[in-house]
Design a protein around this motif. Sequence first.
Motif, PDB file in Angstrom:
ATOM      1  N   PHE A   6       0.835  -1.205   0.000  1.00 61.91           N
ATOM      2  CA  PHE A   6       0.000   0.000   0.000  1.00 61.91           C
ATOM      3  C   PHE A   6       0.872   1.259   0.000  1.00 61.91           C
ATOM      4  O   PHE A   6       1.782   1.382   0.823  1.00 61.91           O
ATOM      5  CB  PHE A   6      -0.900   0.029   1.239  1.00 61.91           C
ATOM      6  N   GLY A   7       0.581   2.150  -0.950  1.00 57.06           N
ATOM      7  CA  GLY A   7       1.307   3.414  -0.988  1.00 57.06           C
ATOM      8  C   GLY A   7       0.361   4.506  -1.446  1.00 57.06           C
ATOM      9  O   GLY A   7      -0.593   4.247  -2.187  1.00 57.06           O
ATOM     10  N   TRP A   8       0.623   5.714  -1.006  1.00 55.40           N
ATOM     11  CA  TRP A   8      -0.327   6.803  -1.307  1.00 55.40           C
ATOM     12  C   TRP A   8      -0.134   7.345  -2.721  1.00 55.40           C
ATOM     13  O   TRP A   8      -1.033   7.911  -3.308  1.00 55.40           O
ATOM     14  CB  TRP A   8      -0.199   7.929  -0.282  1.00 55.40           C
ATOM     15  N   GLU A   9       1.073   7.185  -3.252  1.00 57.09           N
ATOM     16  CA  GLU A   9       1.291   7.705  -4.600  1.00 57.09           C
ATOM     17  C   GLU A   9       2.311   6.867  -5.342  1.00 57.09           C
ATOM     18  O   GLU A   9       3.099   6.132  -4.750  1.00 57.09           O
ATOM     19  CB  GLU A   9       1.727   9.171  -4.549  1.00 57.09           C
ATOM     20  N   PHE A  10       2.254   6.975  -6.639  1.00 58.27           N
ATOM     21  CA  PHE A  10       3.132   6.197  -7.499  1.00 58.27           C
ATOM     22  C   PHE A  10       3.386   7.002  -8.764  1.00 58.27           C
ATOM     23  O   PHE A  10       2.484   7.617  -9.303  1.00 58.27           O
ATOM     24  CB  PHE A  10       2.453   4.861  -7.849  1.00 58.27           C
ATOM     25  N   SER A  30      11.873  -6.043  -8.048  1.00 62.84           N
ATOM     26  CA  SER A  30      11.272  -6.790  -9.157  1.00 62.84           C
ATOM     27  C   SER A  30      12.267  -7.782  -9.754  1.00 62.84           C
ATOM     28  O   SER A  30      11.880  -8.713 -10.433  1.00 62.84           O
ATOM     29  CB  SER A  30      10.789  -5.828 -10.241  1.00 62.84           C
ATOM     30  N   SER A  31      13.576  -7.572  -9.461  1.00 65.13           N
ATOM     31  CA  SER A  31      14.550  -8.513 -10.012  1.00 65.13           C
ATOM     32  C   SER A  31      14.655  -9.783  -9.163  1.00 65.13           C
ATOM     33  O   SER A  31      15.347 -10.721  -9.529  1.00 65.13           O
ATOM     34  CB  SER A  31      15.914  -7.833 -10.108  1.00 65.13           C
ATOM     35  N   ILE A  32      13.981  -9.788  -8.016  1.00 65.33           N
ATOM     36  CA  ILE A  32      14.047 -10.971  -7.154  1.00 65.33           C
ATOM     37  C   ILE A  32      13.107 -12.036  -7.717  1.00 65.33           C
ATOM     38  O   ILE A  32      11.908 -11.791  -7.870  1.00 65.33           O
ATOM     39  CB  ILE A  32      13.654 -10.609  -5.705  1.00 65.33           C
ATOM     40  N   PRO A  33      13.634 -13.217  -8.045  1.00 71.11           N
ATOM     41  CA  PRO A  33      12.804 -14.247  -8.675  1.00 71.11           C
ATOM     42  C   PRO A  33      11.665 -14.685  -7.749  1.00 71.11           C
ATOM     43  O   PRO A  33      11.875 -14.859  -6.547  1.00 71.11           O
ATOM     44  CB  PRO A  33      13.782 -15.418  -8.898  1.00 71.11           C
ATOM     45  N   GLY A  34      10.500 -14.816  -8.303  1.00 78.55           N
ATOM     46  CA  GLY A  34       9.367 -15.345  -7.554  1.00 78.55           C
ATOM     47  C   GLY A  34       8.675 -14.326  -6.670  1.00 78.55           C
ATOM     48  O   GLY A  34       7.769 -14.662  -5.914  1.00 78.55           O
ATOM     49  N   LEU A  35       9.119 -13.068  -6.743  1.00 80.88           N
ATOM     50  CA  LEU A  35       8.477 -12.050  -5.916  1.00 80.88           C
ATOM     51  C   LEU A  35       7.498 -11.244  -6.770  1.00 80.88           C
ATOM     52  O   LEU A  35       7.876 -10.677  -7.789  1.00 80.88           O
ATOM     53  CB  LEU A  35       9.539 -11.124  -5.314  1.00 80.88           C
ATOM     54  N   GLU A  36       6.248 -11.233  -6.356  1.00 78.96           N
ATOM     55  CA  GLU A  36       5.243 -10.470  -7.101  1.00 78.96           C
ATOM     56  C   GLU A  36       4.691  -9.385  -6.193  1.00 78.96           C
ATOM     57  O   GLU A  36       4.399  -9.637  -5.028  1.00 78.96           O
ATOM     58  CB  GLU A  36       4.077 -11.375  -7.500  1.00 78.96           C
ATOM     59  N   ILE A  37       4.543  -8.198  -6.748  1.00 80.67           N
ATOM     60  CA  ILE A  37       4.024  -7.103  -5.939  1.00 80.67           C
ATOM     61  C   ILE A  37       2.733  -6.571  -6.542  1.00 80.67           C
ATOM     62  O   ILE A  37       2.666  -6.267  -7.738  1.00 80.67           O
ATOM     63  CB  ILE A  37       5.047  -5.955  -5.836  1.00 80.67           C
ATOM     64  N   LEU A  38       1.717  -6.479  -5.715  1.00 83.84           N
ATOM     65  CA  LEU A  38       0.505  -5.766  -6.106  1.00 83.84           C
ATOM     66  C   LEU A  38       0.510  -4.459  -5.333  1.00 83.84           C
ATOM     67  O   LEU A  38       0.465  -4.448  -4.103  1.00 83.84           O
ATOM     68  CB  LEU A  38      -0.738  -6.581  -5.753  1.00 83.84           C
ATOM     69  N   PHE A  39       0.641  -3.357  -6.062  1.00 86.63           N
ATOM     70  CA  PHE A  39       0.787  -2.056  -5.415  1.00 86.63           C
ATOM     71  C   PHE A  39      -0.541  -1.313  -5.485  1.00 86.63           C
ATOM     72  O   PHE A  39      -1.030  -0.997  -6.562  1.00 86.63           O
ATOM     73  CB  PHE A  39       1.883  -1.253  -6.130  1.00 86.63           C
ATOM     74  N   VAL A  40      -1.126  -1.049  -4.328  1.00 87.56           N
ATOM     75  CA  VAL A  40      -2.434  -0.405  -4.295  1.00 87.56           C
ATOM     76  C   VAL A  40      -2.281   1.079  -3.968  1.00 87.56           C
ATOM     77  O   VAL A  40      -1.724   1.444  -2.931  1.00 87.56           O
ATOM     78  CB  VAL A  40      -3.345  -1.068  -3.244  1.00 87.56           C
ATOM     79  N   VAL A  41      -2.726   1.931  -4.889  1.00 85.72           N
ATOM     80  CA  VAL A  41      -2.774   3.376  -4.622  1.00 85.72           C
ATOM     81  C   VAL A  41      -4.246   3.782  -4.518  1.00 85.72           C
ATOM     82  O   VAL A  41      -5.116   3.067  -4.999  1.00 85.72           O
ATOM     83  CB  VAL A  41      -2.114   4.187  -5.755  1.00 85.72           C
ATOM     84  N   PRO A  42      -4.533   4.929  -3.894  1.00 90.77           N
ATOM     85  CA  PRO A  42      -5.941   5.341  -3.817  1.00 90.77           C
ATOM     86  C   PRO A  42      -6.547   5.474  -5.214  1.00 90.77           C
ATOM     87  O   PRO A  42      -7.653   5.019  -5.461  1.00 90.77           O
ATOM     88  CB  PRO A  42      -5.883   6.682  -3.105  1.00 90.77           C
TER      89      PRO A  42
END
Lengths: 428, 454
Positions: A6-10, A30-42
């Motif tokens: 969770f982040g307020w801005e991107f 993002s270069s780390i294998p197997g790591l997925e990020i879902l980034f939620v902004v308002p």
Amino acid sequence: MRVLMFGWEFPPHISGGLGTACYGLTRGMSSIPGLEILFVVPKAHGDEDQSRIRVLGAGDITLDIRKIREHNYLKDLSYIEINSNLVPYTSPEEYEVLVNKAENTGRRFVETTMGGKLNFTGTYGKNLYEEIANYAVVAGEIAVTTDFEIIHAHDWLTYPAGIAAKRASGKPLVIHVHATDFDRSGGKVNPTVFEIEKTGMQIADKIVAVSNLTRNTVIDKYGIHPDKVVTVYNAVDPLPENEQLQLRRGINEKVVTFLGRITLQKGPEYFVMAAHKVLKKMDNVRFVMAGSGELMEKMILWTSSLGISDRFHYTGFLKGDDVFRMFSLSDVYVMPSVSEPFGISPLEAMQSNVPSIISHQSGVAEILKYALKVDFWDVDALADAIYGLLNYPSLAEMFKKHGVQEVNDMKWENSGKKVHNIYQEFVK
Amino acid sequence: MRTICLYFQVHQPFRFRRYRFFDIGNDHYYYDDYSNESILNKVAAKCYLPANELMLDLINKHKGKFKISYSISGIALEQFRLYAPEVLDSFKRLAETGQVEFLSETFAHSLSSLNSPREFRKQVDAHRKLIKEHFGQEPAVFRNTELIYSDEIGAMVADMGFKAMLTEGAKHVLGWKSPNFLYCNAIKPKLKLLLKNFKLSDDIAFRFSNKAWPEYPLTAEKYVAWLNQVPANEEVVNLFMDYETFGEHQWKETGIFEFLKALPGIVFKDSPFSFSTPSEVARKLQVVSAAHVPNPISWADEERDLTAWLGNEMQNEAFNKLYSLEEMLDNTDDDALRQDFAYLQVSDHFYYMSTKFFSDGEVHSYFNPYDTPYDAFINYMNVLSDFEIRVNAGQKSHENNDVARLSKIIQEKDAEIEKMEKKLSAVRKGSPAKKSNTAKKENPAKKITGSRKK
């Protein structure tokens, strides 16, 4: 491993360092294998860089109101009237007094659009508190409908969302402290913000601080156990060659630059006092205060009364390429911050071959070697450092020679790895 | 003959005060009187006085057999005179035993040998005079600041009439050669070279109290056993170290004084070694070969080079700027200006600007009054800027130049005391002895310093 972040801005919709730092960190991870990020902004604008991570706008989520009422993950959110400077990294143009209605019930009445969606501006407007709360509501909803292993929330605006997601899913929560209200307010802490910050820190399973300075604030001022707080320094992206803007100088004089918000936190008055001292000794130098803020008028009046206005210039708020244009005109960059959790702009100055003077009260001072460091209040030392850089050429040469390399060695990948190691304490 | 040559370096820098750029042109006093006096008194109490006393005891105990040598920088002598005359007196007592050799060096503990042969000569002459004046010896052996040496510097020293010189004997400097022989200069073979046995020297100077060292604790017996392991054909073991090793780098509590106290007796009892002064070594031993040292070396750091003083841009700028003023000083008869020029040359100023030690700050910071090398550089350059203005203006120095003024007062008082003593002894011949006036002589500097602080 999947991360719900969770982040307020991107970027590109940012108002300051917070969005840049979030972007850099997620790219580094993002270069780390197997790591997925879902980034939620308002609010997602659709033009975010989604090449490496997924960016999701909270306003695009459809809510089932009945379901939300069944959860109690909003119980810590009560909102009272506030009147303070509570915005983390914003420009003063956007600053206004925020007034919200008190909301006393633990269970909120949530207003949605026809399709069951909430409206978000994603800025720091007058409905900030309502947005924070609504954002948390959506966070809880995402947490029960998405698969992930760990939650990561950036700065106090998203702590309630992180808490809600943790309560809804039972997954571990990491919070990332880019700044505290002690930094923003110069000591006059807003009790509501403090409460949100403290609650977030208490409920979090691990806390990431951007410097030891910030880590100590978390431990000392918020009473958090040291074992729970880890320092992970920020980094900076290398400047692409073609973006190193060179501007021809119209003057054959040295330029000393302050660049940042003209607010108490950034220590502009120490810059003025140091300029005054230097100008007594040499005349082929100009000082520039680039930025704007609530103390700007006061500074203008003050420099006039000191009689140095002919040598002291104001540019107003600079953004984008103008920042680098300003650097290309500068001989010395000064950041006399009273309290700076990290401070990315000296790194940008150094990338542009500008020697920097930073205060010991900045997180970045903990890691930089090729920069001069002074206490923000020590105007004599600051003036001496400016004079030294302008008059004894080998010092500036040395900083130019080694500074770019030093900064380029600070890689977001390294910060990303450290954060990933923290995740691995909780997720095998 | 198998022998040990003990040599101790005595030096304390004259530290600058925090000198801001706005002082340039306004205030010509550069020194941190408080630090200089308090540090000197601290080191005197912990090291110089107790170590000198112990050395004196050892010399008296082992009559004619225990010998040592010192090199005391002019800057240190100056400070003894100003702040701790009792230290100077105790060195004089050592000189009187006849078992102690005082070596020659540059007055200012400077790096002038690397830049200005002329200034180098001047300073060596000044120091020679000072040694003669204080200890009644005409030095015949030279040791350069930080044992800095090259073939060229050696040749210069030979031309100045010295018979021998001391320098570093580390492996990567000497190659296969052992430091335990007498060597000579490659250009002027007349100049003999004594090379430091870095292993046995550093066992005492650096490792003595290191509990992580496998040989800890080091006893005199163990040390003498190591001496006995030196191949029998090797003739001399040169143990060169900072005098501050005793009581200051290695605290009293580590047992360093007990070690030193026991060493000569055990050497005499359990080994074939004797003790010799550098002059004796140079006279008695045969030269085995010339040492080729085309590039300057020193006794510092792993590299044994000059990078601790002249390794970065700042150090080079400061160094070159300083010596660019040399010629302009030829015409001055301003003593204060000449004195400041000497004090600006003290090698420590350049050491403080080193960026080599970023990773190794601990050892470094112990000797360093500045937080960072940049602070040291800016402060130095501010002082130098003011100095340059004075040189250019040929300006008479500030009336309140305390060090120059104090030195002058001390000189005058000394002359007066001498005069009075003569009178007194003349009077004594005629009448019963009156009260001695030595109390008056005890410490004129202290009194003046006290009243100076308004």
